[in-house]
Scaffold this motif. Structure first.
Motif, short mmCIF file in Angstrom:
data_model
loop_
_atom_site.label_atom_id
_atom_site.label_comp_id
_atom_site.label_asym_id
_atom_site.label_seq_id
_atom_site.Cartn_x
_atom_site.Cartn_y
_atom_site.Cartn_z
N ALA A 271 -24.21 -20.68 1.12
CA ALA A 271 -22.75 -20.67 1.06
C ALA A 271 -22.19 -21.91 1.76
O ALA A 271 -21.27 -22.57 1.25
N LYS A 272 -22.75 -22.23 2.93
CA LYS A 272 -22.30 -23.41 3.67
C LYS A 272 -22.63 -24.69 2.91
O LYS A 272 -21.83 -25.63 2.89
N LEU A 273 -23.80 -24.71 2.28
CA LEU A 273 -24.20 -25.90 1.51
C LEU A 273 -23.27 -26.12 0.32
O LEU A 273 -22.87 -27.25 0.02
N ALA A 297 -19.56 -20.63 -3.16
CA ALA A 297 -19.68 -20.31 -1.73
C ALA A 297 -19.10 -18.94 -1.41
O ALA A 297 -19.73 -18.14 -0.72
N VAL A 298 -17.90 -18.63 -1.94
CA VAL A 298 -17.27 -17.34 -1.62
C VAL A 298 -17.91 -16.19 -2.39
O VAL A 298 -17.82 -15.03 -1.97
N LYS A 299 -18.59 -16.50 -3.51
CA LYS A 299 -19.36 -15.46 -4.19
C LYS A 299 -20.53 -15.02 -3.31
O LYS A 299 -20.88 -13.83 -3.27
N LEU A 300 -21.13 -15.97 -2.61
CA LEU A 300 -22.24 -15.65 -1.72
C LEU A 300 -21.75 -15.01 -0.42
O LEU A 300 -22.41 -14.12 0.13
N ASP A 301 -20.61 -15.47 0.08
CA ASP A 301 -20.08 -14.96 1.35
C ASP A 301 -18.57 -14.85 1.23
O ASP A 301 -17.84 -15.82 1.43
N ASP A 302 -18.08 -13.64 0.90
CA ASP A 302 -16.64 -13.49 0.65
C ASP A 302 -15.80 -13.47 1.92
O ASP A 302 -14.59 -13.27 1.87
N THR A 303 -16.43 -13.70 3.07
CA THR A 303 -15.69 -13.81 4.33
C THR A 303 -15.61 -15.26 4.82
O THR A 303 -15.15 -15.51 5.92
N TYR A 304 -16.05 -16.19 3.98
CA TYR A 304 -16.19 -17.59 4.40
C TYR A 304 -14.84 -18.31 4.29
O TYR A 304 -14.48 -18.85 3.25
N ILE A 305 -14.08 -18.31 5.38
CA ILE A 305 -12.71 -18.85 5.41
C ILE A 305 -12.66 -20.33 5.03
O ILE A 305 -11.78 -20.76 4.28
N VAL A 331 -6.78 -15.98 3.19
CA VAL A 331 -7.07 -16.58 4.50
C VAL A 331 -6.14 -16.00 5.56
O VAL A 331 -6.58 -15.61 6.64
N TYR A 332 -4.83 -15.93 5.22
CA TYR A 332 -3.85 -15.47 6.21
C TYR A 332 -4.05 -14.00 6.56
O TYR A 332 -3.84 -13.58 7.70
N GLN A 333 -4.46 -13.19 5.58
CA GLN A 333 -4.75 -11.78 5.85
C GLN A 333 -5.92 -11.63 6.81
O GLN A 333 -5.97 -10.69 7.62
N THR A 334 -6.86 -12.58 6.74
CA THR A 334 -8.06 -12.52 7.59
C THR A 334 -7.80 -13.11 8.96
O THR A 334 -8.21 -12.55 9.99
#
Length: 471
Positions: A271-273, A297-305, A331-334
């Motif tokens: 996700a970072k890559l 990236a967000v498909k792999l990690d849906d918390t990745y701001i 993003v703002y909700q998180t």
């Protein structure tokens, strides 16, 4: 001596009945020390060890009891139960079959044989499903098998490995840690602990566990592959980061792409890559590719701001404002920070502006156009769409050109007035400010611009051709 041994055995039986298994174990041991060739003493101590959960020691006693007396039914039953609890269903089946040879009506042996067969079936299903990468099914099979084989480290390790591959790292680490508390040199458990750290992007710590596992079992294939992948992933990612910092975006893109090919199972690192490669693509102005990378990236990690923020900026740059607002809202909700609130507000303003008429587009000028450029653009477009120029056209064409002529006048009215232009550029609702665009007359604007009545006329020089004559 025989009487003394029997006395110890009876005392052991009394403690066993009271469920004081530690004292029962002590007295059965005294009985064995006094009379080491009695099968029942070993059988009783095996039963006690089983109650204490010490199945491997119990197995040794049960095997000794049937060596001393091959017709000892309870000894064979206990040996089978120990094998089954430790996960050796094949050996357990042989023991239960031996009991049925001695006593074909033995209901306990019949049931335990069915249990052993069930465990073997779950093992086979799990093996196939692991190859299919259906890790949830493997966890289910191992849970069922562990109901019959609670002391089987092999089943626990396979379950823990699948939990790690499913991203359920705390559960996987808990299973592996339980095994390591009992056996700190268990290479499989060390491998799973490393795997959890590896998948949580703690690559340096993961490598330490893989190295430790390989120290305990140099031929541990999975630990060897995971260790190699972890080192390669760390090196590629660091090289990509260095190339990016040096401004060598093309090389950074290639390195991140190579890193993504190392291990598709490492969700967090990948996700970072993807996000890093998306940043590179945005620097190269390949905005749609950057959006695709951030989406991966967000498909792999849906918390990745960070990936949401990067994608939202790319949406802004490509004027896909609804998508940008959606990402900034996420993003703002998180993370309710002032910065994220402002980014959301900016995107909402741009979305609102995008739904109005684009006066810059109507005049064919850039948003940073000067006053003179706006005037020149108006002159060109107003003359192009003036109704008199199209008096010989069809009713449909006349109606379309009249509409465009009015829009051109409307655009010029706003963009030629600094205050109105500023309000328009800031996204304010012009009608709320008291400016009703339905009240103005495009012809009056045209006449005023070209110097009043009589300042110009259209004359035909042939079918469909016009020229302008100024007074």
């Amino acid at each position: 001596t025989g009487a003394e041994a029997e006395s110890f055995k009876e005392q052991g039986n009394a403690y066993y009945a009271k469920k004081d298994y530690n004292e029962a174990y002590n007295y059965y041991t005294k009985a064995i020390d006094t009379c080491p060739n009695n099968a029942s003493y070993y059988g009783n101590r095996a039963a006690t060890l089983m109650m204490l959960g010490r199945f491997r020691e119990a197995l040794g006693d049960a095997q000794q009891s049937v060596r001393l007396d091959d017709s000892f039914v309870r000894g064979h039953l206990r040996e089978g139960k120990c094998h089954l609890s430790l996960g050796n269903a094949m050996a357990a089946s042989r023991c239960f079959q031996r009991v049925l040879e001695l006593d074909h009506k033995n209901s306990q042996a019949q049931q335990e044989l069915k249990n052993a067969t069930t465990v073997l079936e779950y093992e086979k299903i799990a093996e196939v499903d692991f190859e299919k990468r259906d890790f949830r099914k493997v966890v289910f099979c191992m849970d069922r098998a562990l109901e019959f084989a609670p002391a089987c480290h092999r089943f626990k390790i396979l379950k823990a490995e699948c939990l790690a591959l499913l991203g359920r790292y705390p559960e996987a680490q808990s299973v592996a840690s339980d095994i390591l508390r009992m056996d700190s040199t268990n290479a499989d458990a060390l491998y799973v602990r490393g795997l959890c750290l590896y998948y949580e992007d703690c690559i340096e710590k993961a490598v330490q566990f893989f190295v430790q596992a390989l120290r305990m079992a140099p031929d541990h294939e999975k630990a060897c592959i995971a260790c190699r992948n972890a080192k390669a992933l760390k090196a590629k990612k660091e090289d990509g980061n260095k190339a990016f910092k040096d401004g060598n975006y093309k090389l950074a893109y290639e390195l991140y792409t190579e890193a993504l090919g190392i291990d598709p199972n490492n969700i967090k690192t990948n996700a970072k890559l993807y996000c890093n490669r998306g940043t590179v693509n945005s620097k190269l102005r390949k905005l749609e590719e950057a959006i695709d990378d951030c989406t991966n990236a967000v498909k792999l990690d849906d918390t990745y701001i960070k990936a949401y923020l990067r994608r939202a900026q790319c949406y802004m740059d490509t004027e896909q404002y609804e998508d940008a607002v959606r990402d900034y809202e996420k993003v703002y909700q998180t993370e309710k920070t002032k910065e994220h609130k402002q980014l959301l507000k900016n995107a909402q303003v741009e979305l609102k502006k995008s739904k109005r008429k684009d006066y810059y587009k109507i005049l064919g000028v850039d948003k940073n156009a000067s006053e003179d450029e706006i005037k020149k653009a108006y002159r060109k477009r107003a003359l192009m769409h003036h109704p008199d120029r199209h008096s010989g056209a069809s009713a449909e064409v006349q109606k379309e050109e009249e509409k465009k002529f009015k829009e051109v006048g409307e655009a010029f009215t706003i963009l030629s007035d600094p205050k109105k232009k500023a309000r328009y550029d800031s996204g304010q609702d012009l009608e709320e400010d008291g400016l009703n665009m339905g009240d103005f007359d495009a012809n009056n604007i045209f006449k005023a611009f070209f110097g009043g009545p009589g300042g110009f006329s259209f004359e035909a020089s042939g079918p469909g051709n016009f020229f302008f004559q100024f007074g």
